[in-house]
Write a protein that holds these residues in place. Structure first.
Motif, PDB file in Angstrom:
ATOM      1  N   ILE A   1       0.840  -1.200   0.000  1.00 55.45           N
ATOM      2  CA  ILE A   1       0.000   0.000   0.000  1.00 55.45           C
ATOM      3  C   ILE A   1       0.877   1.252   0.000  1.00 55.45           C
ATOM      4  O   ILE A   1       0.604   2.225  -0.710  1.00 55.45           O
ATOM      5  CB  ILE A   1      -0.949  -0.003   1.217  1.00 55.45           C
ATOM      6  N   GLY A   2       1.951   1.216   0.768  1.00 57.00           N
ATOM      7  CA  GLY A   2       2.874   2.353   0.810  1.00 57.00           C
ATOM      8  C   GLY A   2       3.458   2.655  -0.563  1.00 57.00           C
ATOM      9  O   GLY A   2       3.456   3.799  -1.017  1.00 57.00           O
ATOM     10  N   ILE A   3       3.907   1.601  -1.243  1.00 54.76           N
ATOM     11  CA  ILE A   3       4.482   1.797  -2.580  1.00 54.76           C
ATOM     12  C   ILE A   3       3.428   2.365  -3.518  1.00 54.76           C
ATOM     13  O   ILE A   3       3.671   3.300  -4.285  1.00 54.76           O
ATOM     14  CB  ILE A   3       4.993   0.455  -3.157  1.00 54.76           C
ATOM     15  N   PHE A   4       2.208   1.812  -3.417  1.00 55.03           N
ATOM     16  CA  PHE A   4       1.128   2.291  -4.276  1.00 55.03           C
ATOM     17  C   PHE A   4       0.886   3.783  -4.028  1.00 55.03           C
ATOM     18  O   PHE A   4       0.728   4.566  -4.959  1.00 55.03           O
ATOM     19  CB  PHE A   4      -0.151   1.492  -4.001  1.00 55.03           C
ATOM     20  N   LEU A   5       0.862   4.170  -2.743  1.00 54.16           N
ATOM     21  CA  LEU A   5       0.622   5.579  -2.426  1.00 54.16           C
ATOM     22  C   LEU A   5       1.736   6.459  -2.975  1.00 54.16           C
ATOM     23  O   LEU A   5       1.487   7.529  -3.528  1.00 54.16           O
ATOM     24  CB  LEU A   5       0.492   5.772  -0.915  1.00 54.16           C
ATOM     25  N   VAL A   6       2.980   6.010  -2.821  1.00 59.32           N
ATOM     26  CA  VAL A   6       4.102   6.799  -3.331  1.00 59.32           C
ATOM     27  C   VAL A   6       3.973   6.976  -4.839  1.00 59.32           C
ATOM     28  O   VAL A   6       4.051   8.086  -5.372  1.00 59.32           O
ATOM     29  CB  VAL A   6       5.455   6.116  -3.004  1.00 59.32           C
ATOM     30  N   VAL A   7       3.730   5.854  -5.534  1.00 61.08           N
ATOM     31  CA  VAL A   7       3.759   5.895  -6.997  1.00 61.08           C
ATOM     32  C   VAL A   7       2.512   6.562  -7.559  1.00 61.08           C
ATOM     33  O   VAL A   7       2.566   7.609  -8.211  1.00 61.08           O
ATOM     34  CB  VAL A   7       3.895   4.468  -7.570  1.00 61.08           C
TER      35      VAL A   7
ATOM     36  N   VAL B   1      10.925   2.998  -7.374  1.00 60.64           N
ATOM     37  CA  VAL B   1      12.125   2.153  -7.364  1.00 60.64           C
ATOM     38  C   VAL B   1      12.933   2.422  -6.101  1.00 60.64           C
ATOM     39  O   VAL B   1      13.362   1.489  -5.404  1.00 60.64           O
ATOM     40  CB  VAL B   1      12.990   2.410  -8.621  1.00 60.64           C
ATOM     41  N   VAL B   2      13.129   3.697  -5.789  1.00 62.29           N
ATOM     42  CA  VAL B   2      13.903   4.042  -4.592  1.00 62.29           C
ATOM     43  C   VAL B   2      13.179   3.527  -3.340  1.00 62.29           C
ATOM     44  O   VAL B   2      13.791   2.910  -2.463  1.00 62.29           O
ATOM     45  CB  VAL B   2      14.135   5.566  -4.518  1.00 62.29           C
ATOM     46  N   ALA B   3      11.860   3.727  -3.287  1.00 61.41           N
ATOM     47  CA  ALA B   3      11.095   3.255  -2.128  1.00 61.41           C
ATOM     48  C   ALA B   3      11.183   1.738  -1.984  1.00 61.41           C
ATOM     49  O   ALA B   3      11.347   1.214  -0.879  1.00 61.41           O
ATOM     50  CB  ALA B   3       9.630   3.688  -2.255  1.00 61.41           C
ATOM     51  N   ALA B   4      11.108   1.023  -3.122  1.00 57.39           N
ATOM     52  CA  ALA B   4      11.182  -0.444  -3.078  1.00 57.39           C
ATOM     53  C   ALA B   4      12.548  -0.897  -2.587  1.00 57.39           C
ATOM     54  O   ALA B   4      12.660  -1.889  -1.854  1.00 57.39           O
ATOM     55  CB  ALA B   4      10.897  -1.030  -4.457  1.00 57.39           C
ATOM     56  N   MET B   5      13.593  -0.165  -2.986  1.00 59.59           N
ATOM     57  CA  MET B   5      14.931  -0.544  -2.524  1.00 59.59           C
ATOM     58  C   MET B   5      15.060  -0.318  -1.024  1.00 59.59           C
ATOM     59  O   MET B   5      15.653  -1.123  -0.302  1.00 59.59           O
ATOM     60  CB  MET B   5      16.001   0.231  -3.303  1.00 59.59           C
ATOM     61  N   VAL B   6      14.485   0.775  -0.542  1.00 58.43           N
ATOM     62  CA  VAL B   6      14.500   1.036   0.901  1.00 58.43           C
ATOM     63  C   VAL B   6      13.761  -0.081   1.638  1.00 58.43           C
ATOM     64  O   VAL B   6      14.230  -0.619   2.648  1.00 58.43           O
ATOM     65  CB  VAL B   6      13.855   2.412   1.205  1.00 58.43           C
TER      66      VAL B   6
END
Lengths: 428, 206
Positions: A222-228, A247-252
């Motif tokens: 959900i966090g990634i979805f919100l970011v993107v 991509v940066v969020a997923a790496m974190v």
């Protein structure tokens, strides 16, 4: 001329020539025989201009985002989290299949990855909890198709590029239909299981406390979805920028999970670039072919010809839908989108339909193609991860969801605002 | 021949990793740009242009790897019905047509590159990037793609002449479904993953 183009294309593609080469050669041959100008001279420029297009940078970014998340080890916990929220419904875990596919689709654009990943987690549950096997398999195959409709969808970027439609608007437009289609899938399961309670297997109930604890496992996707998607919807970022943020969020996220290693990144990058190179080669060839076709006026002639048939816009639309239904039985979806979007969209727009709306309608048609035999790739993916059993189970199980998609098509045609309301709200 | 193939495959991998580094670098660059713009109201400028070059170079460098991996999409509806002899013929024809298109594209790319060299072209942006650097890498990717396709055609033909149909299919055939699933979903377990290595794969595992 149009006839030759189609026959030539079908012949080469039918011979299983790589789609990129088929499109490229068709462009070269047409311009050689039909044009006084050496149009191929524009090819070099086109390769560079299209190849450096900032919009298209979103493609490898979204693929990389999905590849990293796949390897970050969050799928299984996400699935179990969704179980706590949805599996009390008649049909039990089948709702979690659909729900987690939808959530997974909201972070990844690949239907094969969605169906295979969710399927691997879910399949052992069929015997354990006594579900009707075909229907259960159908939910995985159908749920997997949501990836191309729910943003961030790579197919929507490609449609936007080829038809000069705003990708941000397409992303806004895809959100509600994606949600509605997931709901229709779930309603389909409920109806089936109310009619035949024996199909429904064991339901899983959870207390509200357990549900809220499970939310922690749902937070990463959900966090990634919100970011993107959130950053696109809020007007903070273009699709490409949003994909880079993702991509940066997923790496974190992967780093926090302890799964960010050089070996993992290397595998993710290999997968990403393999897919990107494959997609880009087809796009480059398709852009060249479209350039040749429109310079020679063939695209316009086709539009003209169809409009002059004298059918009502609605009849023509039905014809186009029928065309895609048939094509979808035989052709793989990405090639189908890239070969037809530029020819068909001008016709639809000339009839007075909205290109953003048509983009969404086309995505549902592509979803249908993913689960209609003989070439419905998701059916084969689900069959491929099963330990045993006949292909027929999967095909039969997918049938109810084919009808669900028809319902979705009808809804989109009857209520275009389903797709257009959000973009209108944001862009006026 | 098989040593040449192995070396080239490994080299194409290295090129792909290099492209991946460029791509991840772009992701960070664009992210920093967005954050600066929104939080500090300062635009670095040029992140979009630079990531466009990175993308173009990475794509061109990965073309060969995708070819080794048999990732370039082919429609296999009829292919699956062909007898294996016709399949091998279609495999080879596909590679040859791919090579033909790639050679023409590379040739046209050369015109662009030679123009850039002659005029010392720079981008018409505030960065005024000398285009020769990204375009040289990009052009190299295309040349290596052509070379890979040519070598694969020879190797496939040699194996066919030697009567090694399965070996030829390993180089040029359409990927089986299990292989595709393993590519796209690393955590997924295909039913046949244990037995696959020991059986001959004729490219039609479905």
């Amino acid at each position: 001329m149009i006839g030759y183009v189609f026959v030539g294309l079908l012949f080469l593609i039918g011979l299983s020539i790589p789609v990129a080469a088929a499109l490229g050669w068709l462009g070269l041959l047409i311009q050689y025989f039909a044009s006084a100008m050496p149009l191929h001279r524009a090819l070099g420029d086109m390769l560079w201009q299209t190849g450096t297009d900032f919009l298209l940078v979103a493609i490898p970014m979204f693929v990389l985002l999905g590849e990293i998340l796949l390897r970050a080890g969050i799928t299984e916990r996400m699935y179990n989290g969704i179980v706590k929220w949805l599996a009390w419904l008649p049909g039990g875990l089948m709702h979690s299949n659909i729900g987690s596919s939808a959530l997974f689709a909201a972070t990844s654009g690949s239907s094969v990855a969605t169906a295979a990943t969710i399927g691997t987690v879910a399949l052992p549950q069929i015997e354990k909890r006594g579900y009707n096997e075909p229907l259960f398999l159908g939910t995985i195959a159908a749920g997997g198709t949501l990836g191309i409709l729910i943003p961030p969808s790579i197919n929507l970027i490609l449609f936007g590029l080829l038809t000069d439609t705003s990708v941000s608007e397409l992303y806004l437009a895809g959100f509600l239909p994606g949600l509605v289609l997931s709901l229709i899938f779930m309603v389909t399961v409920v109806i089936a299981c109310v009619l035949r309670p024996s199909w429904g297997g064991e339901r899983v109930t959870a207390t509200w406390h357990e549900r809220f604890v499970a939310l922690i496992d749902l937070l990463p996707p959900i966090g990634i979805f919100l970011v993107v998607v959130g950053s696109i919807y809020a007007g903070l970022a273009t699709p490409t920028e949003a994909a880079s943020l993702g991509v940066v969020a997923a790496m974190v996220l992967a780093a926090a999970n302890g799964s960010l290693t050089i070996a993992m990144l290397r595998a993710a990058v290999e997968g990403t670039m393999r897919t990107t190179a494959m997609i880009m080669l087809i796009i480059l060839a398709a852009v060249f072919l479209n350039f040749v076709l429109s310079t020679l006026g063939i695209t316009q002639a086709l539009t003209q010809g169809i409009v002059e048939l004298g059918l009502t816009p609605f009849q023509t639309l039905l014809m186009i839908i029928a065309f895609y239904l048939v094509l979808g039985c035989f052709m793989e979806t990405l090639s189908m989108l890239l070969t037809t979007a530029t020819l068909v969209t001008p016709i639809v727009v000339a009839l007075g339909y909205d290109p953003v709306w048509f983009g969404i309608l086309l995505m549902v048609l592509l979803e249908l193609a993913l689960i209609t035999p003989p070439v419905g790739i998701n059916l084969y993916v689900v069959q491929g991860i099963r330990p045993k059993g006949s292909m027929n189970d999967v095909m039969i199980g997918a049938v109810p969801f084919v009808f669900s998609m028809f319902v979705m098509l009808a809804l989109l045609i009857a209520f275009p605002s389903l797709a257009l309301w959000l973009p209108k709200l944001v862009y006026g | 021949m098989s040593r040449l193939l192995a070396t080239m495959r490994q080299f194409s991998r290295v090129l792909t990793w290099f492209g991946g580094v460029l791509l991840i670098g772009s992701a960070f660059l664009v992210t920093i740009d967005v954050l600066c713009r929104k939080l500090l109201n300062v635009s670095l400028g040029g992140a979009d242009e630079l990531s466009g070059y990175a993308f173009c170079m990475a794509t061109a460098l990965a073309l060969s790897y995708a070819l080794f991996e048999r990732a370039h999409i082919r429609v296999d509806f009829l292919y699956r019905m062909f007898p294996s002899g016709v399949r091998r013929f279609a495999d080879l024809l596909g590679l040859i047509m791919l090579l033909g298109f790639a050679v023409i594209a590379t040739w046209m790319a050369w015109f662009l590159l030679s123009d850039t060299m002659t005029y010392g072209s720079r981008s018409i942006t505030p960065l005024r990037t000398p285009l020769i650097y990204p375009q040289a890498v990009w052009f190299f990717g295309w040349v290596f793609f052509c070379f890979t396709a040519a070598v694969l055609i020879c190797a496939t033909a040699l194996r066919l002449v030697a009567g090694d149909g399965a070996g030829a299919s390993e180089l040029a055939g359409i990927k089986s479904l299990d292989e595709q699933i393993e590519d796209e979903a690393p955590d997924a377990k295909t039913a046949h993953s244990e037995t696959r290595d020991s059986t001959t794969n004729d490219g039609d595992g479905r």
